[in-house]
Enzyme design. Structure first.
Site, PDB file in Angstrom:
ATOM      1  N   MET A  23       0.840  -1.192   0.000  1.00 36.20           N
ATOM      2  CA  MET A  23       0.000   0.000   0.000  1.00 36.20           C
ATOM      3  C   MET A  23       0.876   1.243   0.000  1.00 36.20           C
ATOM      4  O   MET A  23       1.660   1.437   0.925  1.00 36.20           O
ATOM      5  CB  MET A  23      -0.906   0.009   1.237  1.00 36.20           C
ATOM      6  CG  MET A  23      -1.933  -1.104   1.261  1.00 36.20           C
ATOM      7  SD  MET A  23      -2.859  -1.124   2.830  1.00 36.20           S
ATOM      8  CE  MET A  23      -1.651  -1.913   3.879  1.00 36.20           C
ATOM      9  N   GLY A  28       2.460   4.339   4.120  1.00 29.47           N
ATOM     10  CA  GLY A  28       2.923   3.188   3.351  1.00 29.47           C
ATOM     11  C   GLY A  28       3.111   1.930   4.185  1.00 29.47           C
ATOM     12  O   GLY A  28       3.665   1.985   5.270  1.00 29.47           O
ATOM     13  N   SER A  29       2.661   0.787   3.678  1.00 33.62           N
ATOM     14  CA  SER A  29       2.691  -0.438   4.461  1.00 33.62           C
ATOM     15  C   SER A  29       2.381  -1.634   3.559  1.00 33.62           C
ATOM     16  O   SER A  29       2.271  -1.499   2.340  1.00 33.62           O
ATOM     17  CB  SER A  29       1.681  -0.351   5.604  1.00 33.62           C
ATOM     18  OG  SER A  29       0.446   0.155   5.123  1.00 33.62           O
ATOM     19  N   ARG A  30       2.216  -2.823   4.172  1.00 32.36           N
ATOM     20  CA  ARG A  30       1.999  -4.042   3.402  1.00 32.36           C
ATOM     21  C   ARG A  30       1.113  -5.002   4.174  1.00 32.36           C
ATOM     22  O   ARG A  30       1.126  -5.012   5.406  1.00 32.36           O
ATOM     23  CB  ARG A  30       3.355  -4.702   3.122  1.00 32.36           C
ATOM     24  CG  ARG A  30       3.331  -5.750   2.023  1.00 32.36           C
ATOM     25  CD  ARG A  30       4.729  -6.272   1.777  1.00 32.36           C
ATOM     26  NE  ARG A  30       4.975  -7.512   2.499  1.00 32.36           N
ATOM     27  CZ  ARG A  30       6.178  -8.042   2.678  1.00 32.36           C
ATOM     28  NH1 ARG A  30       7.243  -7.416   2.231  1.00 32.36           N
ATOM     29  NH2 ARG A  30       6.305  -9.175   3.321  1.00 32.36           N
TER      30      ARG A  30
END
Length: 220
Positions: free
Chosen positions: A99, A187-189
């Site tokens: 993301m 921002g991340s996953r």
């Protein structure tokens, strides 16, 4: 489309601060027209960027047994067979969705079921696509047991900018398919670990929509 609850307080105070800043500049520097216009424009743009980050589009609840939906908006960055060694301690198919700061950051349950296992891990803040981010970054691990007994593992992973993972479940919590279970700021996953016989329905670099894009089909 609504504003997510995680952003309402931040957006309120940001609006107050930016309004006070612009009012102060207009009051004390009334002759600096160019500077005042630049600051005002920058304030509006900055506020709109943060505002869109916390948008929360309506996603209908689904009840499609055997279909696994994307837990987040973003881009598929990993599709591979790996050994998941925290809970399953066995080989699984991993699908990872990255993301970016411009994506919706609401996290949604890929299937309906019960949270069988949940654990929060404090950690580092490596960039979300770093190979070690899934084991060293701040993260959560959630195992969902579906109605047919199939278990999926969903892992929220914080990135270099995201330093606050939020979750709204615990072990024993019921989950609706495509229902909200968490949120990651910036921002991340999100990783999903599936049975090896699952049929993957997405490709590397494909864009996904949380609760809308089917990423896999479970074997009957």
């Amino acid at each position: 489309m609504t504003i997510h609850k995680e952003g309402r307080s931040l957006l309120f105070w940001m609006l107050i601060i930016l309004a006070a800043l612009n009012y102060g500049l207009y009051y004390y520097l009334p002759s600096q027209e160019v500077l005042l216009n630049v600051v005002l424009l920058a304030s509006v743009v900055f506020y709109l960027i943060v505002l869109q980050f916390f948008r929360n589009p309506f996603v209908p609840i689904k009840n499609e047994e055997g279909i696994v939906y994307a837990p987040a908006d973003g881009k598929v960055v990993v599709i591979e067979e790996v050994v998941e060694d925290e809970y399953f301690k066995a080989s699984k198919k991993q699908v990872s969705i990255f993301m970016s700061p411009i994506n919706v950051h609401v996290n949604r349950s890929p299937i309906a079921g019960i949270v069988k296992f949940f654990k929060y891990h404090p950690g580092k803040y490596l960039v979300a696509w770093h190979p070690k981010s899934s084991t060293e970054n701040e993260r959560t691990t959630m195992v969902i047991q579906g109605k047919n007994g199939t278990e999926l593992l969903v892992r929220q992973i914080a990135g270099a900018l995201a330093r606050r993972i939020k979750w709204y479940v615990d072990a024993g919590s019921p989950l609706q398919q495509c229902g909200e279970f968490g949120f990651i700021k910036f921002g991340s996953r999100v990783d999903v670990f599936l049975p090896l016989d699952s049929e993957i329905l997405v490709d590397i670099d494909q864009k996904t929509k949380g609760g809308r894009t089917a990423i896999a089909k479970l074997k009957d």
